[in-house]
Design an enzyme around this catalytic site. Structure first.
Site, PDB file in Angstrom:
ATOM      1  N   LYS A  41      -1.884  23.002  60.659  1.00 13.90           N
ATOM      2  CA  LYS A  41      -2.398  24.663  60.911  1.00 13.90           C
ATOM      3  C   LYS A  41      -3.757  24.595  61.379  1.00 13.90           C
ATOM      4  CE  LYS A  41       1.196  26.361  57.704  1.00 13.90           C
ATOM      5  NZ  LYS A  41       1.523  27.185  56.841  1.00 13.90           N
ATOM      6  N   GLN A  80      -1.232  29.750  51.822  1.00 14.20           N
ATOM      7  CA  GLN A  80      -0.110  29.340  52.191  1.00 14.20           C
ATOM      8  C   GLN A  80       0.343  29.036  50.629  1.00 14.20           C
ATOM      9  OE1 GLN A  80       0.162  26.062  54.447  1.00 14.20           O
ATOM     10  NE2 GLN A  80       1.915  26.187  53.112  1.00 14.20           N
ATOM     11  N   ASP A 130       1.458  35.877  59.401  1.00 20.82           N
ATOM     12  CA  ASP A 130       3.155  34.624  58.978  1.00 20.82           C
ATOM     13  C   ASP A 130       4.643  35.398  59.187  1.00 20.82           C
ATOM     14  OD1 ASP A 130       3.030  32.106  58.035  1.00 20.82           O
ATOM     15  OD2 ASP A 130       2.222  32.621  56.646  1.00 20.82           O
TER      16      ASP A 130
END
Ligand code: NAP
Length: 300
Positions: free
Chosen positions: A54, A98, A121
């Protein structure tokens, strides 16, 4: 006739090229650089590899990015304080924690602490609600489902009035993609059915699908005879079914298989995504797209 193979690798590259232009424009016209922070707790090797991917992509696109790695024994309170710091940092437009988090930390509490307007997200309940309402309310679509929609739309598959059947009802893939395809408007307007382990006759539902989206995590679950000739088949499943030596690196790598019997299905479907190289490459790209959107929305 063999199906058209939808390459997620190629579509992701196209979108990244578009994003580079948008990032340059944001800098030039507004002096804004999209900012993304990834927060990793501990040293789970898979999580390290996801976060590294990412940050690398963010860097390639010209973002301001922070990789904030924390020790596995950070307290929940300290993690919440860290999130609060980034919630108030005007240089940061996207916050990504994460998963999974260590057992002593309440994952839900942490994800819900992210400012919904920086939740790139798209998992915060506020963004789930915004997606449900749809239209201009929807801010950040969750990345994998958003990537699936892009693959369908950019392949020129008609969605308006199409029968969409989604296999799987998880919060990260099944439910959101069903919701996205159900919305009013371009790239959606579909008639949606969701099937799962309690569905009576899954084959019968799948056979009706003009667009069949499979996210079950069961290798070869969908049989070729369940596919309507000419249908668009999106295989989200990623199943490790063994190991092999990579021709490129000479290292051991996982053999991946989707939820659809690809070789047989491609002779019936009109469009199909491969595994790997289908939905997979889209997820990180859509995270970047959400971050650019967040940066644009921050313009006063
Ligand atoms: P999940 O949370 O395990 O959910 C799986 C869903 O499939 C559940 O709703 C389950 O039904 C349903 N299901 C399982 N077996 C079934 C069967 N035999 N018949 C009918 N329905 C069945 O999985 P997920 O997180 O949604 O992920 C699904 C797959 O997509 C996995 O292989 C995952 O690795 C992959 N994935 C890929 C990406 C990507 O490429 N970027 C991202 C996310 C996920 P019940 O609810 O009734 O149990």
């Amino acid at each position: 006739m063999s199906a058209k193979i939808i390459s997620g690798t190629e579509v992701a590259e196209q979108i990244r090229a578009e994003l580079k232009v948008e990032v340059a424009e944001l800098k030039e016209k507004h002096g804004i650089v999209p900012g993304l922070v990834t927060i990793l707790v501990g040293s789970n090797p898979a999580s390290i590899s996801y976060v590294t991917g990412k940050i690398k992509t963010a860097h390639e696109l010209g973002f301001y990015s922070i990789q904030d790695d924390q020790s596995v024994d950070i307290t929940q309170d300290d993690l919440l304080k860290l999130i609060d710091k980034y919630n108030h940092d005007p240089k940061i437009h996207g916050i990504l924690v994460q998963l999974p988090l260590p057992k002593h930390i309440d994952e839900k509490k942490v994800l819900n602490a992210i400012d919904p307007d920086k939740d790139v997200d798209g998992f915060h309940p506020v963004n789930v609600g915004r997606l449900m309402i749809g239209g201009s309310e929807a801010k950040f679509l969750p990345c994998t489902p958003a990537g699936i929609q892009e693959l369908i739309v950019r392949s020129g598959v008609k969605t308006s009035g199409a029968e969409v059947v989604v296999v799987g009802r998880s919060n990260i893939v099944g439910k959101p993609i069903a919701n996205i395809m159900l919305q009013k408007g371009q790239g959606a307007d579909s008639t949606v059915t969701i099937v799962h382990t309690r569905t009576k006759d899954m084959a019968a539902h799948c056979k009706r699908a003009d667009i069949l989206i499979v996210a079950a995590g069961v290798p070869d679950l969908v049989k070729p005879e369940w596919i309507k000739p000419g249908a668009c088949v999106i295989d989200v499943g990623v199943n490790r079914v063994g190991e092999k030596i990579s021709e490129k690196t000479g290292k051991k790598i996982a053999i991946l298989k989707g939820d659809v019997d690809f070789e047989a299905a491609k002779e019936i479907a009109g469009y199909i995504t491969p595994v790997p190289g289908g939905v997979g490459p889209m997820t990180i790209t859509m995270l970047m797209k959400n971050t650019v959107k967040s940066a644009k929305l921050s313009i006063k």
